[in-house]
Motif scaffolding. Structure first.
Motif, PDB file in Angstrom:
ATOM      1  N   ASP A  94      -1.797   6.487  -3.961  1.00  0.00           N
ATOM      2  CA  ASP A  94      -1.774   7.284  -4.286  1.00  0.00           C
ATOM      3  C   ASP A  94      -3.695   8.231  -3.025  1.00  0.00           C
ATOM      4  O   ASP A  94      -4.394   8.923  -3.722  1.00  0.00           O
ATOM      5  N   ALA A  95      -3.637   6.880  -1.511  1.00  0.00           N
ATOM      6  CA  ALA A  95      -4.898   7.532  -1.120  1.00  0.00           C
ATOM      7  C   ALA A  95      -4.696   8.579  -0.334  1.00  0.00           C
ATOM      8  O   ALA A  95      -2.846   9.626   0.001  1.00  0.00           O
ATOM      9  N   ALA A 125       3.224  -0.665   1.118  1.00  0.00           N
ATOM     10  CA  ALA A 125       2.299  -0.419   0.192  1.00  0.00           C
ATOM     11  C   ALA A 125       1.249  -1.772   0.050  1.00  0.00           C
ATOM     12  O   ALA A 125       0.682  -1.675  -0.928  1.00  0.00           O
ATOM     13  N   ASN A 126       1.232  -3.068   0.747  1.00  0.00           N
ATOM     14  CA  ASN A 126       0.371  -3.802   0.898  1.00  0.00           C
ATOM     15  C   ASN A 126      -1.175  -3.282   1.733  1.00  0.00           C
ATOM     16  O   ASN A 126      -2.080  -4.225   1.319  1.00  0.00           O
ATOM     17  N   THR A 146      -0.763  13.217  -1.196  1.00  0.00           N
ATOM     18  CA  THR A 146      -0.979  11.811  -1.003  1.00  0.00           C
ATOM     19  C   THR A 146      -0.040  11.069  -0.527  1.00  0.00           C
ATOM     20  O   THR A 146       0.632  11.552  -0.243  1.00  0.00           O
ATOM     21  N   GLU A 157      -3.136   2.511  -0.882  1.00  0.00           N
ATOM     22  CA  GLU A 157      -2.804   2.512  -2.422  1.00  0.00           C
ATOM     23  C   GLU A 157      -1.770   3.970  -2.109  1.00  0.00           C
ATOM     24  O   GLU A 157      -2.067   4.704  -0.810  1.00  0.00           O
TER      25      GLU A 157
END
Length: 244
Positions: A226-227, A220-221, A93, A224
């Motif tokens: 966890d991508a 982060a914007n 991730t 994600e």
């Protein structure tokens, strides 16, 4: 290929690799013929051919048509590809990548503060000055990666350098997605260079942590945590930026 034959090829490949590394062969040497090697190892020519092919893929050997098989050393390139493939293909991730990057780059900059030459420091300043004038985000990303690669070179640790090379496509995409403006306005790179110039490894690490924290906040914007890394690298980035 049957399992037994796969095992035999792997064993022969391993033994031949050891011979290349410790048996007196130098870069540029031509190996004995496949037939001679097959006889020496007590296997078929097909098995020896497959073992040699594996070492070609690993960067130990190269086939030259009509001339034979020669010893080469592309081990660094193989290490880079292996690290990158590991991260890209095993569903790691973005969050895992960021954690690892913080560990590696803080160590890199700490070593660079101790080992960088004056010429390398001067080159860092040239790169950061050029970044100030970069109007295109992809040009800015290219210079940003050049800066981080130079830090790894200055650290004088080839394993760390290989890791930074391996994560190059991820770094490019992070810069592109974040826009890079906050990095420019906050002068993180200049502050890192000042710490390196002062030979202050602790300060250099703190400056790098500040830089990475800000970069991650901007990033982060856009994606994600966890991508998956492969989603990051393959999303909306020019083809030439994905390549080494």
């Amino acid at each position: 290929m049957a399992e037994a034959r796969k095992s035999l090829v792997a064993t022969v490949q391993s033994d031949l690799q050891q011979m290349l590394m410790y048996g007196g062969f130098a870069v540029g040497d031509c190996l004995p013929s496949e037939g001679a090697l097959a006889t020496q190892f007590g296997v078929s020519r097909t098995t020896m051919r497959d073992a040699i092919s594996g070492l070609v893929e690993k960067g130990f050997l190269v086939r030259k048509h009509g001339k034979g098989v020669f010893v080469i050393n592309k081990s660094e390139r193989v290490v880079v590809d292996s690290l990158r493939n590991l991260m890209m293909r095993d569903n790691y991730t973005v969050a895992e990548f960021m954690e690892t990057r913080r560990i590696i780059e803080c160590q890199v900059v700490s070593l660079a503060a101790k080992r960088a030459t004056q010429e390398q420091i001067a080159e860092m300043k040239v790169i950061t000055a050029r970044m100030e004038g970069d109007s295109d985000i992809h040009s800015y990303a290219k210079d940003d990666i050049a800066f981080h690669l130079l830090l790894a070179i200055a650290a004088q640790n080839r394993i760390l350098f290989s890791f930074v090379r391996a994560i190059k496509p991820m770094l490019v995409q992070m810069v592109v997605l974040s826009g890079g403006q906050v990095e420019r306005d906050s002068h993180f790179h200049e502050h890192i260079i000042e710490a390196i110039s002062a030979r202050d490894s602790d300060l250099a690490q703190r400056r790098m942590k500040e830089h990475l924290s800000a970069s991650e906040s901007m990033f982060a914007n856009s994606i994600e945590a966890d991508a998956k890394l492969d989603e990051l690298v393959m999303s909306n980035i020019p083809r030439e930026s994905k390549l080494e």
